[in-house]
Scaffold this motif. Structure first.
Motif, mmCIF file in Angstrom:
data_model
loop_
_atom_site.group_PDB
_atom_site.id
_atom_site.type_symbol
_atom_site.label_atom_id
_atom_site.label_comp_id
_atom_site.label_asym_id
_atom_site.label_seq_id
_atom_site.Cartn_x
_atom_site.Cartn_y
_atom_site.Cartn_z
ATOM 1 N N UNK A 117 0.831 -1.212 0.000
ATOM 2 C CA UNK A 117 0.000 0.000 0.000
ATOM 3 C C UNK A 117 0.868 1.266 0.000
ATOM 4 N N UNK A 118 1.959 1.215 0.732
ATOM 5 C CA UNK A 118 2.884 2.353 0.738
ATOM 6 C C UNK A 118 3.496 2.535 -0.650
ATOM 7 N N UNK A 119 3.900 1.427 -1.284
ATOM 8 C CA UNK A 119 4.482 1.501 -2.631
ATOM 9 C C UNK A 119 3.469 2.075 -3.622
ATOM 10 N N UNK A 120 2.212 1.659 -3.492
ATOM 11 C CA UNK A 120 1.170 2.151 -4.391
ATOM 12 C C UNK A 120 0.993 3.658 -4.219
ATOM 13 N N UNK A 124 1.841 6.632 -6.975
ATOM 14 C CA UNK A 124 0.882 7.636 -7.428
ATOM 15 C C UNK A 124 1.393 9.050 -7.167
ATOM 16 N N UNK A 125 2.069 9.225 -6.054
ATOM 17 C CA UNK A 125 2.587 10.543 -5.694
ATOM 18 C C UNK A 125 3.779 10.938 -6.562
ATOM 19 N N UNK A 127 5.052 9.757 -9.959
ATOM 20 C CA UNK A 127 4.863 8.924 -11.153
ATOM 21 C C UNK A 127 6.166 8.519 -11.849
ATOM 22 N N UNK A 128 7.203 9.323 -11.736
ATOM 23 C CA UNK A 128 8.468 8.971 -12.380
ATOM 24 C C UNK A 128 9.097 7.731 -11.737
ATOM 25 N N UNK A 129 8.754 7.450 -10.478
ATOM 26 C CA UNK A 129 9.311 6.301 -9.747
ATOM 27 C C UNK A 129 8.353 5.113 -9.702
ATOM 28 N N UNK A 130 7.229 5.223 -10.379
ATOM 29 C CA UNK A 130 6.205 4.177 -10.319
ATOM 30 C C UNK A 130 6.746 2.809 -10.748
ATOM 31 N N UNK A 131 7.595 2.768 -11.760
ATOM 32 C CA UNK A 131 8.146 1.490 -12.235
ATOM 33 C C UNK A 131 8.956 0.788 -11.147
ATOM 34 N N UNK A 132 9.707 1.552 -10.381
ATOM 35 C CA UNK A 132 10.511 0.976 -9.293
ATOM 36 C C UNK A 132 9.599 0.359 -8.242
ATOM 37 N N UNK A 133 8.560 1.109 -7.849
ATOM 38 C CA UNK A 133 7.641 0.603 -6.828
ATOM 39 C C UNK A 133 6.820 -0.578 -7.344
ATOM 40 N N UNK A 134 6.498 -0.576 -8.630
ATOM 41 C CA UNK A 134 5.786 -1.717 -9.203
ATOM 42 C C UNK A 134 6.652 -2.977 -9.177
ATOM 43 N N UNK A 135 7.956 -2.805 -9.390
ATOM 44 C CA UNK A 135 8.878 -3.939 -9.329
ATOM 45 C C UNK A 135 8.899 -4.530 -7.924
#
Length: 166
Positions: A117-120, A124-125, A127-135
């Protein structure tokens, strides 16, 4: 200051150290006694679990010592704060039932879901780092699937059974 006073003080200090701080003789506890307990054998899955779970690169999450302690307390276990590896080994050292594993892994899942939930939210906050958090989220979900595999493969041990007849 009188030099004799210092020599008396030194003699008194040396006597105190010899009498009270000596590691020889009876009544002294072994400071490494806890390490002997940590060396007790653990079920086979614990080493693989520890290697996977405690490595954020592999599991996608970081479980702190406090997280492990909270997991233990949630399943009515008491663990001293030590190195994370020793804490996980102590948590699963005497695992004999599948129910214990289910309870323990459900608590670990709760902690991992919290991280997801923190990664999500961070994705969202920022967006440039979204790929890292999705990994990291993908790795965390794979780790939770590993728990189900361990539970499925676990063979319960009845402590009342005679090991020769098993």
């Amino acid at each position: 200051m009188n030099p004799n006073d210092l020599s008396d003080l030194r003699a008194e200090f040396d006597k105190f150290v010899k009498d009270k701080c000596s590691t020889e003789g009876e009544g002294n506890t072994d400071p490494d006694a806890g390490d002997k307990i940590d060396e007790e054998p653990v079920p086979q899955f614990v080493d693989a679990l520890t290697a996977k779970l405690l490595s954020p690169e592999q599991s996608g999450v970081y479980l702190s010592r406090l997280d492990i302690k909270r997991i233990a307390e949630a399943i009515d276990e008491s663990l001293p704060i030590k190195e994370r590896v020793k804490m996980v080994r102590a948590l699963f050292r005497h695992t004999t039932t599948r129910k214990y594993l289910v309870d323990a892994f459900s608590e670990v899942d709760k902690h991992i879901h919290g991280r997801i939930l923190i990664y999500k939210e961070l994705g969202e906050t920022f967006p440039a780092s979204k790929d890292i958090f999705d990994t990291y989220t993908t790795k965390a979900k794979k780790t939770m699937k590993m728990f189900q595999t361990i539970i499925t493969d676990f063979e319960e041990i009845d402590p009342t059974e005679e090991p020769i007849f098993v």
